[in-house]
Design a protein around this motif. Structure first.
Motif, PDB file in Angstrom:
ATOM      1  N   MET A   1      24.227   1.481  57.355  1.00 37.12           N
ATOM      2  CA  MET A   1      24.789   2.665  56.368  1.00 37.12           C
ATOM      3  C   MET A   1      23.912   2.798  55.032  1.00 37.12           C
ATOM      4  O   MET A   1      23.396   4.099  54.664  1.00 37.12           O
ATOM      5  N   LEU A   2      23.651   1.739  54.547  1.00 36.21           N
ATOM      6  CA  LEU A   2      22.786   1.699  53.294  1.00 36.21           C
ATOM      7  C   LEU A   2      21.501   2.160  53.709  1.00 36.21           C
ATOM      8  O   LEU A   2      20.980   2.944  52.711  1.00 36.21           O
ATOM      9  N   ASN A   3      20.898   1.804  54.642  1.00 35.71           N
ATOM     10  CA  ASN A   3      19.316   2.239  55.078  1.00 35.71           C
ATOM     11  C   ASN A   3      19.598   3.893  55.250  1.00 35.71           C
ATOM     12  O   ASN A   3      18.807   4.348  55.115  1.00 35.71           O
ATOM     13  N   GLU A   4      20.713   4.173  55.914  1.00 38.58           N
ATOM     14  CA  GLU A   4      20.712   5.435  56.118  1.00 38.58           C
ATOM     15  C   GLU A   4      20.833   6.428  54.768  1.00 38.58           C
ATOM     16  O   GLU A   4      20.340   7.482  54.644  1.00 38.58           O
ATOM     17  N   VAL A   5      21.833   5.943  53.799  1.00 37.32           N
ATOM     18  CA  VAL A   5      21.697   6.391  52.710  1.00 37.32           C
ATOM     19  C   VAL A   5      20.301   6.537  51.840  1.00 37.32           C
ATOM     20  O   VAL A   5      20.148   7.711  51.166  1.00 37.32           O
ATOM     21  N   LYS A   6      19.452   5.568  51.916  1.00 38.23           N
ATOM     22  CA  LYS A   6      18.104   5.397  51.329  1.00 38.23           C
ATOM     23  C   LYS A   6      17.218   6.607  52.132  1.00 38.23           C
ATOM     24  O   LYS A   6      16.545   7.307  51.400  1.00 38.23           O
ATOM     25  N   HIS A   7      17.617   6.495  53.490  1.00 35.49           N
ATOM     26  CA  HIS A   7      16.759   7.698  54.232  1.00 35.49           C
ATOM     27  C   HIS A   7      16.984   8.981  53.625  1.00 35.49           C
ATOM     28  O   HIS A   7      16.219   9.810  53.451  1.00 35.49           O
ATOM     29  N   GLN A   8      18.369   9.254  53.620  1.00 36.59           N
ATOM     30  CA  GLN A   8      18.888  10.561  53.266  1.00 36.59           C
ATOM     31  C   GLN A   8      18.425  11.182  51.789  1.00 36.59           C
ATOM     32  O   GLN A   8      17.826  12.112  51.503  1.00 36.59           O
ATOM     33  N   LYS A   9      18.105   9.913  50.849  1.00 34.60           N
ATOM     34  CA  LYS A   9      17.369  10.316  49.619  1.00 34.60           C
ATOM     35  C   LYS A   9      16.187  10.598  49.702  1.00 34.60           C
ATOM     36  O   LYS A   9      15.658  11.559  48.913  1.00 34.60           O
ATOM     37  N   VAL A  10      15.509   9.956  50.371  1.00 36.58           N
ATOM     38  CA  VAL A  10      14.031  10.199  50.695  1.00 36.58           C
ATOM     39  C   VAL A  10      13.870  11.718  51.272  1.00 36.58           C
ATOM     40  O   VAL A  10      12.844  12.555  50.793  1.00 36.58           O
ATOM     41  N   VAL A  11      14.378  12.055  52.289  1.00 38.19           N
ATOM     42  CA  VAL A  11      14.516  13.491  52.891  1.00 38.19           C
ATOM     43  C   VAL A  11      14.910  14.405  51.608  1.00 38.19           C
ATOM     44  O   VAL A  11      14.233  15.352  51.758  1.00 38.19           O
ATOM     45  N   LEU A  12      15.922  14.113  51.147  1.00 38.26           N
ATOM     46  CA  LEU A  12      16.445  15.024  50.013  1.00 38.26           C
ATOM     47  C   LEU A  12      15.291  15.401  48.847  1.00 38.26           C
ATOM     48  O   LEU A  12      14.852  16.214  48.500  1.00 38.26           O
TER      49      LEU A  12
END
Length: 181
Positions: A82-93
């Motif tokens: 989940m933490l990795n997914e949060v980081k990924h979503q920040k990069v996408v944003l």
């Protein structure tokens, strides 16, 4: 007396690779793990998927994880996912915020000519035999060497060269200003 206590202190299961034991772990922890992920991160990051992925990782590493450590392993792995997914979503944003310039300096006439040329190219590829087209595209689009193509197709290198060069001949005949790079 020490021998008896050491025997009793040994864990009952050394790993969780037995299907029945793994199923027991799943039944005990799946719902709690999914709820934990949902409460901590919300529904946007697919807590049910991350829960399933955590169990897949547990199964892949079943010989390394004991029964007593399974719950801790699951929650740690799922939380990290989940933490990795949060980081990924920040990069996408962050990338979405970068303005893009959709304009081009090419004039509409050039773009139309480019589209027409591409259509002629596709028509010429369709005219080729399957053998010619396959060899040509493997060579020029995929970047494969003639010997690699020959091995893939089960023919000699000379046959591959013939097919590619005959495809070039068709392209030169049908397309104006066709050049090979």
């Amino acid at each position: 007396m020490k021998e008896i206590t050491t025997i009793l202190e040994k864990p009952l299961y050394t790993d969780i690779c037995q299907e029945a034991l793994f199923e027991k772990i799943y039944d005990q922890h799946a719902r709690n793990l999914q709820d934990f992920l949902y409460y901590k991160y919300g529904n946007n990051l697919n807590p049910a998927d991350k829960m399933q992925e955590a169990f897949v990782k547990l199964w892949e590493n079943c010989s390394k994880v004991t029964f007593e450590k399974a719950k801790s392993y699951l929650f740690t792995v799922a939380n990290n996912m989940m933490l990795n997914e949060v980081k990924h979503q920040k990069v996408v944003l962050a990338h979405k915020k970068i303005p893009t310039d959709d304009r081009t300096n090419e004039n509409p006439e050039y773009l139309l000519q480019q589209q027409e040329y591409y259509k002629k190219y596709q028509d010429c590829l369709a005219k080729m035999s399957e053998e010619q087209r396959t060899a040509f595209l493997l060579s020029k689009v995929e970047g494969k060497k003639h010997s690699e193509i020959a091995e893939m197709l089960g023919v000699t290198k000379k046959v591959v060269e013939y097919r590619i060069y005959s495809a070039f001949a068709l392209l030169k005949k049908d397309l104006e200003n066709f050049r090979v790079k």
